[in-house]
Design an enzyme around this catalytic site. Sequence first.
Site, PDB file in Angstrom:
ATOM      1  N   ARG A  17       0.796  -1.117   0.120  1.00 28.53           N
ATOM      2  CA  ARG A  17      -0.147  -0.121   0.089  1.00 28.53           C
ATOM      3  C   ARG A  17       0.793   1.249   0.028  1.00 28.53           C
ATOM      4  NH1 ARG A  17      -3.627  -2.882   4.560  1.00 28.53           N
ATOM      5  NH2 ARG A  17      -1.261  -3.405   5.387  1.00 28.53           N
ATOM      6  N   ASP A  18       0.333   2.277  -0.627  1.00 31.83           N
ATOM      7  CA  ASP A  18       0.857   3.683  -0.694  1.00 31.83           C
ATOM      8  C   ASP A  18       0.923   4.280   0.881  1.00 31.83           C
ATOM      9  OD1 ASP A  18       2.219   5.862  -1.556  1.00 31.83           O
ATOM     10  OD2 ASP A  18       0.463   6.593  -2.234  1.00 31.83           O
ATOM     11  N   ALA A  19       1.415   3.520   1.713  1.00 34.21           N
ATOM     12  CA  ALA A  19       1.496   4.282   3.314  1.00 34.21           C
ATOM     13  C   ALA A  19       2.850   4.152   3.924  1.00 34.21           C
ATOM     14  CB  ALA A  19       0.351   3.230   4.050  1.00 34.21           C
TER      15      ALA A  19
ATOM     16  N   ASN B 150      -1.738   7.765   1.162  1.00 38.67           N
ATOM     17  CA  ASN B 150      -2.003   8.452  -0.022  1.00 38.67           C
ATOM     18  C   ASN B 150      -3.159   9.446   0.061  1.00 38.67           C
ATOM     19  OD1 ASN B 150      -3.867   8.321  -2.691  1.00 38.67           O
ATOM     20  ND2 ASN B 150      -1.911   7.653  -3.437  1.00 38.67           N
TER      21      ASN B 150
END
Length: 309
Positions: free
Chosen positions: A72-74, A137
């Site tokens: 994930r974009d985390a 994100n």
Amino acid sequence: MEDDMPLDMHADSRRPDSPATRSRAFRDLLSSPDLTFLMEAHNALSARIVEEAGFPAIWALGLSVATALGLRDANEASWTQVLDVVEFMADATRVPILINGDTGYGNFNNVRRLVRKLGTIGVAAVCLEDKLFPKMNSFVGERQPLADVAEFCGRIAAGCDARLDDNFSIVARVEALIAGHGMDEALRRAEAYHRAGADAILIHSKRAEPDEILAFAQRWGNRAPVVIVPTKYYRTPAAAYRGAGISTVIWANHNMRASISAMSRLCRRIRDDEAIAGVEDEIATLDQVFAMLDYDELAHAEGVYLPAT
């Protein structure tokens, strides 16, 4: 043997331009009066495709790289994992790369290390966003917390001082609009980041219309180049950006999203057909793959460098 070696074979014909050349090229794009378009890539293959399509520079997006890694974009992907991917992208292409550096992966010291490393692997510029580490994100959730202005200015200044090449560009991404803090706060932050040394301002929005982006550009008055990412207001024609004096437009995640759709369709079709004959005419041939990666150059180099026996 040395004297018999053709001069053009002393170096790999696919060797990328030097980091300094790429940094200068990207800075020229930022300062150009013409509108520049960057395209997203998330691995070496997609970077090569972007270059061959004629884009003058590549956007290495954290979301896309993380997604390709199944994350994930985390900030689930570490900065070294992201840079491993981007280094392959730089090796595979000659055009400059602007990397999405998220928040810089920490405080000013992390930014210094990041910028120095980017300079050694041939990346031309980094974009830093004024949020907190670990980041999420921008399109997930509402009113994400932003960094303290003075602290983020310290990150920018540290990055400027750490760059190995004066032409390496630092783009400051302002999240005030997308986080719901309004135009005045966006302008206040942009001015502070510009004074701290940012070479350009990326102003972000998640509205379906470009009104607040165009209003920002008008009030900003080109004090520094403006970069935009029209993922949500994608129906806006490029003429509107030219009229507003925008420097650079980033098509931010479309290669990644296109690859998901294309591979999903292909997998379902092959599963249902229990055969591949029906898809062969719709996908790249192996000859196209070999041509894109310049297998002929390797064969030619073998004839030069390997003994005849």
